[in-house]
Design a protein around this motif. Sequence first.
Motif, PDB file in Angstrom:
ATOM      1  N   LYS A 115       0.822  -1.209   0.000  1.00 35.45           N
ATOM      2  CA  LYS A 115       0.000   0.000   0.000  1.00 35.45           C
ATOM      3  C   LYS A 115       0.859   1.263   0.000  1.00 35.45           C
ATOM      4  O   LYS A 115       0.499   2.268  -0.612  1.00 35.45           O
ATOM      5  N   LEU A 116       1.972   1.235   0.704  1.00 36.16           N
ATOM      6  CA  LEU A 116       2.842   2.405   0.751  1.00 36.16           C
ATOM      7  C   LEU A 116       3.367   2.739  -0.632  1.00 36.16           C
ATOM      8  O   LEU A 116       3.299   3.885  -1.081  1.00 36.16           O
ATOM      9  N   TRP A 117       3.902   1.737  -1.312  1.00 32.73           N
ATOM     10  CA  TRP A 117       4.425   1.977  -2.654  1.00 32.73           C
ATOM     11  C   TRP A 117       3.324   2.440  -3.601  1.00 32.73           C
ATOM     12  O   TRP A 117       3.548   3.294  -4.457  1.00 32.73           O
ATOM     13  N   TYR A 118       2.157   1.864  -3.429  1.00 36.57           N
ATOM     14  CA  TYR A 118       1.029   2.275  -4.277  1.00 36.57           C
ATOM     15  C   TYR A 118       0.754   3.766  -4.105  1.00 36.57           C
ATOM     16  O   TYR A 118       0.612   4.504  -5.082  1.00 36.57           O
ATOM     17  N   HIS A 119       0.668   4.227  -2.865  1.00 41.63           N
ATOM     18  CA  HIS A 119       0.347   5.633  -2.621  1.00 41.63           C
ATOM     19  C   HIS A 119       1.491   6.566  -3.023  1.00 41.63           C
ATOM     20  O   HIS A 119       1.254   7.698  -3.430  1.00 41.63           O
ATOM     21  N   ILE A 120       2.731   6.087  -2.896  1.00 40.43           N
ATOM     22  CA  ILE A 120       3.858   6.904  -3.356  1.00 40.43           C
ATOM     23  C   ILE A 120       3.766   7.107  -4.864  1.00 40.43           C
ATOM     24  O   ILE A 120       3.827   8.239  -5.366  1.00 40.43           O
ATOM     25  N   ILE A 121       3.619   6.028  -5.604  1.00 43.17           N
ATOM     26  CA  ILE A 121       3.628   6.093  -7.065  1.00 43.17           C
ATOM     27  C   ILE A 121       2.392   6.812  -7.601  1.00 43.17           C
ATOM     28  O   ILE A 121       2.444   7.478  -8.632  1.00 43.17           O
ATOM     29  N   GLU A 122       1.264   6.710  -6.880  1.00 43.37           N
ATOM     30  CA  GLU A 122       0.033   7.373  -7.305  1.00 43.37           C
ATOM     31  C   GLU A 122       0.021   8.854  -6.957  1.00 43.37           C
ATOM     32  O   GLU A 122      -0.808   9.607  -7.471  1.00 43.37           O
ATOM     33  N   GLY A 123       0.928   9.293  -6.097  1.00 42.04           N
ATOM     34  CA  GLY A 123       0.911  10.681  -5.644  1.00 42.04           C
ATOM     35  C   GLY A 123       1.208  11.676  -6.754  1.00 42.04           C
ATOM     36  O   GLY A 123       2.082  11.450  -7.596  1.00 42.04           O
ATOM     37  N   SER A 124       0.499  12.793  -6.755  1.00 39.90           N
ATOM     38  CA  SER A 124       0.659  13.776  -7.825  1.00 39.90           C
ATOM     39  C   SER A 124       2.063  14.384  -7.841  1.00 39.90           C
ATOM     40  O   SER A 124       2.616  14.654  -8.912  1.00 39.90           O
ATOM     41  N   ASP A 125       2.648  14.594  -6.659  1.00 41.53           N
ATOM     42  CA  ASP A 125       4.001  15.143  -6.618  1.00 41.53           C
ATOM     43  C   ASP A 125       5.013  14.152  -7.179  1.00 41.53           C
ATOM     44  O   ASP A 125       5.953  14.524  -7.881  1.00 41.53           O
ATOM     45  N   PHE A 126       4.849  12.864  -6.853  1.00 43.51           N
ATOM     46  CA  PHE A 126       5.743  11.836  -7.391  1.00 43.51           C
ATOM     47  C   PHE A 126       5.607  11.781  -8.915  1.00 43.51           C
ATOM     48  O   PHE A 126       6.611  11.677  -9.632  1.00 43.51           O
ATOM     49  N   ILE A 127       4.385  11.827  -9.410  1.00 41.61           N
ATOM     50  CA  ILE A 127       4.158  11.770 -10.857  1.00 41.61           C
ATOM     51  C   ILE A 127       4.855  12.933 -11.553  1.00 41.61           C
ATOM     52  O   ILE A 127       5.491  12.766 -12.602  1.00 41.61           O
ATOM     53  N   LYS A 128       4.759  14.109 -10.967  1.00 38.78           N
ATOM     54  CA  LYS A 128       5.391  15.272 -11.588  1.00 38.78           C
ATOM     55  C   LYS A 128       6.910  15.170 -11.545  1.00 38.78           C
ATOM     56  O   LYS A 128       7.591  15.446 -12.544  1.00 38.78           O
ATOM     57  N   LEU A 129       7.458  14.766 -10.403  1.00 35.46           N
ATOM     58  CA  LEU A 129       8.915  14.627 -10.294  1.00 35.46           C
ATOM     59  C   LEU A 129       9.441  13.561 -11.248  1.00 35.46           C
ATOM     60  O   LEU A 129      10.487  13.739 -11.878  1.00 35.46           O
ATOM     61  N   HIS A 130       8.722  12.459 -11.360  1.00 34.85           N
ATOM     62  CA  HIS A 130       9.152  11.395 -12.270  1.00 34.85           C
ATOM     63  C   HIS A 130       9.133  11.883 -13.713  1.00 34.85           C
ATOM     64  O   HIS A 130      10.047  11.591 -14.484  1.00 34.85           O
ATOM     65  N   PHE A 131       8.110  12.636 -14.076  1.00 36.03           N
ATOM     66  CA  PHE A 131       8.036  13.158 -15.438  1.00 36.03           C
ATOM     67  C   PHE A 131       9.192  14.114 -15.722  1.00 36.03           C
ATOM     68  O   PHE A 131       9.792  14.085 -16.801  1.00 36.03           O
ATOM     69  N   GLN A 132       9.534  14.947 -14.766  1.00 35.21           N
ATOM     70  CA  GLN A 132      10.566  15.956 -14.969  1.00 35.21           C
ATOM     71  C   GLN A 132      11.947  15.349 -15.155  1.00 35.21           C
ATOM     72  O   GLN A 132      12.779  15.910 -15.879  1.00 35.21           O
ATOM     73  N   GLN A 133      12.213  14.209 -14.535  1.00 39.10           N
ATOM     74  CA  GLN A 133      13.563  13.666 -14.604  1.00 39.10           C
ATOM     75  C   GLN A 133      13.675  12.397 -15.448  1.00 39.10           C
ATOM     76  O   GLN A 133      14.761  11.857 -15.627  1.00 39.10           O
ATOM     77  N   SER A 134      12.568  11.947 -16.008  1.00 35.07           N
ATOM     78  CA  SER A 134      12.620  10.748 -16.835  1.00 35.07           C
ATOM     79  C   SER A 134      13.134  11.070 -18.230  1.00 35.07           C
ATOM     80  O   SER A 134      12.764  12.077 -18.832  1.00 35.07           O
ATOM     81  N   ASN A 135      14.006  10.200 -18.733  1.00 36.80           N
ATOM     82  CA  ASN A 135      14.537  10.346 -20.095  1.00 36.80           C
ATOM     83  C   ASN A 135      13.987   9.281 -21.037  1.00 36.80           C
ATOM     84  O   ASN A 135      14.473   9.147 -22.166  1.00 36.80           O
ATOM     85  N   ASN A 136      13.004   8.537 -20.590  1.00 27.85           N
ATOM     86  CA  ASN A 136      12.448   7.467 -21.411  1.00 27.85           C
ATOM     87  C   ASN A 136      11.417   8.029 -22.389  1.00 27.85           C
ATOM     88  O   ASN A 136      10.422   8.637 -21.979  1.00 27.85           O
ATOM     89  N   LEU A 137      11.680   7.837 -23.665  1.00 30.59           N
ATOM     90  CA  LEU A 137      10.795   8.343 -24.719  1.00 30.59           C
ATOM     91  C   LEU A 137      10.262   7.187 -25.552  1.00 30.59           C
ATOM     92  O   LEU A 137      10.899   6.134 -25.662  1.00 30.59           O
ATOM     93  N   HIS A 138       9.100   7.415 -26.147  1.00 23.98           N
ATOM     94  CA  HIS A 138       8.491   6.434 -27.035  1.00 23.98           C
ATOM     95  C   HIS A 138       8.005   7.138 -28.293  1.00 23.98           C
ATOM     96  O   HIS A 138       7.719   8.336 -28.281  1.00 23.98           O
ATOM     97  N   LEU A 139       7.933   6.388 -29.371  1.00 25.36           N
ATOM     98  CA  LEU A 139       7.336   6.890 -30.597  1.00 25.36           C
ATOM     99  C   LEU A 139       5.970   6.233 -30.750  1.00 25.36           C
ATOM    100  O   LEU A 139       5.857   5.007 -30.765  1.00 25.36           O
ATOM    101  N   VAL A 140       4.937   7.051 -30.819  1.00 24.77           N
ATOM    102  CA  VAL A 140       3.582   6.554 -31.046  1.00 24.77           C
ATOM    103  C   VAL A 140       3.187   6.930 -32.462  1.00 24.77           C
ATOM    104  O   VAL A 140       3.305   8.091 -32.867  1.00 24.77           O
TER     105      VAL A 140
END
Length: 386
Positions: free
Chosen positions: A29-54
């Motif tokens: 449950k802890l990991w679930y709430h961490i990963i679901e958190g809006s601040d975590f989502i924003k921080l992950h987006f800002q520092q992620s270098n993983n790209l995809h082509l759609v």
Amino acid sequence: MSSIPVDVITDILLRLPAKSLLRFKSVCKLWYHIIEGSDFIKLHFQQSNNLHLVYKSPVLYMSDFDSFDNTIELDYPSKNMGSDVYVAGSCRGLLCFFKYSYPFTVFLYNPTTKKHKTLPLLPLKTIFRRKRSRYLGFGYDHVSEDYKCARMFQLKSDDEMGTFKSQVMVYSLRANSWRQGVQEVPHHFDRHFGYCVHFNGILHWSVRDEANDNRVPLPIVSFDLYNESFSTIPMPSFRTEMYLHAHIGALDDSLCLMINYLEECDVWIMKEYSRPASWTKLFRFQKQQMYQEFRPLSFSTSKKQLFVLLNLYDVASLDLETLEITKVQLSRFHKVLYAYVCPENLLMFKDAEDVLVGTKRRNKNSKRGRLMRRTDRLLQHHDSFL
């Protein structure tokens, strides 16, 4: 595992790709709430270098960028509706679809999480419910931290003056509702240049005068998602002999133009946004065939190649040293209707209260600090790990 500090757990999770994080939500449950958190989502987006082509061929597929490996077929709403459903644009890893025929359904889709959100139906004036020029833009308002759509409806008058009526509707993901824009559209859009480019919280369209025999484009039309105002950006000064079309795009931190001529193409960037004097021509390259058209897509990870849409149906690579053009061989496919480079985004479409990445707070503490305090509180209640 319970003895590991929460900030250490969070830092480790922030370094992982989205595919792993989506699996790890079931660890506890802890990991679930961490990963679901809006601040975590924003921080992950800002520092992620993983790209995809759609890309669409004819349904949507997703591959790794820029190796184009690990191709998967995406499952999304209206998948079987064929040419009646279009991708209006891409922003921060999200795609915006719209159904071209009435009732003009619009929905957002996250290829990372495979989740979607259908937008409320548009409350339109009766005259715009008939099939007329309709253009949709999708982007992110960095000021209010809100995803927004702008839908423009235009109806030309029957007189010879070239006048038209218009209606602008703006959708806010935060409010989950449409409302009429504060300003009408000042320009009539040519159907050929209906695609929209999002850059720095502003939507851009390249338009041209249908009555202009030389087909020289008018200034770029822009729509600021924050103050909902239209403006124009003058084109650079370029020769008009053998001119075909100008296609706009966004390359890294600059607005980009590819000026297509009969046998060659010029690549321009605006080094300082909204300063026409900063238009700079990077280079010119020769086309392999006459009448080919190039539209900018993205630089490669190494910055040694420029990926482009060739004739709007193929992905091609332009070597920035030799200026040679090579078609990209995407797995199992020969034709690509359109393509978008999408960064990973963990955003899950839920209730309006939870849907935004990085909702603003009034306190002045850091996002990471708020995240740590939230997970500390969760740890006190969830001390059992799988």
